[in-house]
Design an enzyme around this catalytic site. Sequence first.
Site, PDB file in Angstrom:
ATOM      1  N   PHE A  31      -1.972   6.728   4.435  1.00  0.00           N
ATOM      2  CA  PHE A  31      -1.837   5.665   3.441  1.00  0.00           C
ATOM      3  C   PHE A  31      -0.528   4.881   3.570  1.00  0.00           C
ATOM      4  O   PHE A  31      -0.467   3.697   3.258  1.00  0.00           O
ATOM      5  CB  PHE A  31      -1.963   6.228   2.021  1.00  0.00           C
TER       6      PHE A  31
ATOM      7  N   HIS B  42     -15.126   5.974   2.661  1.00  0.00           N
ATOM      8  CA  HIS B  42     -13.811   5.316   2.702  1.00  0.00           C
ATOM      9  C   HIS B  42     -12.795   6.121   3.507  1.00  0.00           C
ATOM     10  O   HIS B  42     -12.107   5.600   4.380  1.00  0.00           O
ATOM     11  CB  HIS B  42     -13.316   5.064   1.268  1.00  0.00           C
TER      12      HIS B  42
ATOM     13  N   HIS C 242       0.831  -1.204   0.000  1.00  0.00           N
ATOM     14  CA  HIS C 242       0.000   0.000   0.000  1.00  0.00           C
ATOM     15  C   HIS C 242       0.859   1.244   0.000  1.00  0.00           C
ATOM     16  O   HIS C 242       0.616   2.193  -0.742  1.00  0.00           O
ATOM     17  CB  HIS C 242      -0.957  -0.009   1.194  1.00  0.00           C
TER      18      HIS C 242
ATOM     19  N   HIS D 231     -10.968   5.340   7.393  1.00  0.00           N
ATOM     20  CA  HIS D 231      -9.521   5.391   7.638  1.00  0.00           C
ATOM     21  C   HIS D 231      -9.189   6.309   8.816  1.00  0.00           C
ATOM     22  O   HIS D 231      -8.492   5.933   9.745  1.00  0.00           O
ATOM     23  CB  HIS D 231      -8.791   5.921   6.395  1.00  0.00           C
TER      24      HIS D 231
ATOM     25  N   HIS E 172      -4.779   6.234  -5.725  1.00  0.00           N
ATOM     26  CA  HIS E 172      -5.918   6.870  -5.053  1.00  0.00           C
ATOM     27  C   HIS E 172      -6.384   8.091  -5.841  1.00  0.00           C
ATOM     28  O   HIS E 172      -5.743   8.501  -6.789  1.00  0.00           O
ATOM     29  CB  HIS E 172      -5.531   7.296  -3.636  1.00  0.00           C
TER      30      HIS E 172
ATOM     31  N   HIS F 265      -7.352  -1.913  -5.478  1.00  0.00           N
ATOM     32  CA  HIS F 265      -7.600  -2.546  -4.183  1.00  0.00           C
ATOM     33  C   HIS F 265      -8.255  -3.918  -4.340  1.00  0.00           C
ATOM     34  O   HIS F 265      -8.055  -4.798  -3.512  1.00  0.00           O
ATOM     35  CB  HIS F 265      -8.422  -1.616  -3.283  1.00  0.00           C
TER      36      HIS F 265
ATOM     37  N   HIS G 279     -11.459  -2.521   3.171  1.00  0.00           N
ATOM     38  CA  HIS G 279     -11.486  -2.478   1.711  1.00  0.00           C
ATOM     39  C   HIS G 279     -12.337  -3.568   1.088  1.00  0.00           C
ATOM     40  O   HIS G 279     -12.800  -3.420  -0.048  1.00  0.00           O
ATOM     41  CB  HIS G 279     -10.071  -2.419   1.133  1.00  0.00           C
TER      42      HIS G 279
END
Length: 599
Positions: free
Chosen positions: A359, A338, A180, A342, A203, A212, A372
Amino acid sequence: MASLSSLSTVPITTTSLSGRTRSPLFSKTSSHRFKVSCNASSADENPNLILPNTSLNMQNVDRRNLLLGLGGLYGAANLTNIGSASAYPITAPDDISDCVDANSGINDPDRAFRGLKCCPPASATGPIDYVLPEFSQLRIRPAAQRLTPEYVEKYKAAIAIMRALPEDNPHSWKQQGKIHCAYCNGAYNQEMNGHPELQLQIHNGSLFYPFHRWYLYFYERILGKLIDDPTFALPYWNWDNPTGMMLPSVFEDPGPNGNPRTNPVFDPFRDVKHLPPTIIDLQFRGQESGLNCVDQISANLSTMYGQMVTSATSTDAFFGTNPDPVNGTPGTIESGAHTSVHIWTGSSRMPNHEDMGNFYSAGYDPVFYSHHANVDRMWKIWKDLKPNSNQDPTDDDWLNASYVFYDENKQLVRVYNKDCVDHNKLGYDYEPSRIPWIQSRPIPRVKASNIVAQSLGVVKKVEEIEFPVKLDQIVKVLVKRPATKRDENAKKIANEMLFLNGIKFNGEEFFKFDVLVDDVDDGIETTAASSEFAGTFAQVPHNHEHEMFMTSGAAFGITELLEDIEAEEDEYVLVTLVPRAGTEDATISEIKIQLVPIA
Ligand code: C2O
């Protein structure tokens, strides 16, 4: 290819359109310790009710289109995608030794304790083009709040083995987490396309879902291989359903000696304020919403409706667009729920909100893969909602974009977007769970408010404003619509969309602002439960370039919103931008409304 000989004898039928596949493996509901206790969540345990079509506009769906929708890539191949164009497909380099240390999206690299050396171990062979195995059974991903004790044991055993592998093993917990970081924090460049200046970033655009999907696919296959069970499937964090709106308890279970630290799926870098039974906030602003349990759940459901239905009216709106340095947009879920999950999950005490809140570190928390899995499930659900219009991107650049992973046999392979659009071909599906947000269409605070008429002459029009506009305070502006009084036929042909372009912000900080339409300023806060809430734009810290600021666009469908608030006759729309986090130095360079043809 892993041998399928050890498959259990449980029959798993191929999924139907709405994913009614159900494996008896997961029919018990025994292991969750915490139950959402407020009333709004009762009666949500029936997983058989998938798509109540009551409030969904599906009148144009005929059987042929439903079947077309099932065809995924093949069914959609001759439709044109609107508005996204880039001159080359995004491609991970053939030579992974070109990978460099991650270098961006981190506040203070010295405090990035997870490390920025994110490159994968070298491979003697490959990457070779990946050939999907023929799967005779689907792996069924269970909802994390309904795991059986047997499943929990298997899952923890798999992660424990992964954690015990030596760090340089491509299957190790560390290497899997690094993937990632490498793809999101600037470890790869676009050199093979003649763009050495461009970093590979999956992203903030349409690579988000396919990248993903592949990442989880290999992660799941590796875990299955480690426990010699090719039927193993990742649990999904069902945060769109009230029964799943908290951190799944499996991730915080005490380990064998009573201490969570010995639980292999535990991660010490989570926000202690957000452990079960705290209800998640899908509009998290970096601070607690203050809503009670019932209101938080209903705000979450409205948020889901808004991001899956109201504003996600086109392929570009849902997926985001292809990379574009100024006007590329993330999809509605990516920059919405999303991001919230996070930031809400990562530790607010850590310098970069490790693990989930940045990230570069997110992949080190096992819950990342369950988060995810649910994001991936949204891709499937969105297509099932309106199969004749909710379609995958079809432009060649998107279809041919590719990434490089180690497969479960440690072979370095290259995979393409075009090969992952049908998740069943990847051999998995989701255990059904109700999606009650279908019935959570937001309600107008004020109908036919006349706010636009009252604002004319008081609030500036877009053409009277000097751009870029600063986002350090609330921005109000009147935006002219391309057409008024659109009839049903006009609405079938085109979506009315609000575009915000050239949003420039500090990519190293959590950034969020909300967008309201025709909001009446009466001192009452307009939340996602209200129709006037057009959407949100929120980013997990990361960066595209070797600099702090990144630029993006945002796009929200507003056809249904204008119907709900009875503003379809107005020539202008009053747009309000409400700063929520990290907006001090942010600016925006264009606000407009356009009609976007429906594919
Ligand atoms: Cu690659 Cu949720 O991020």
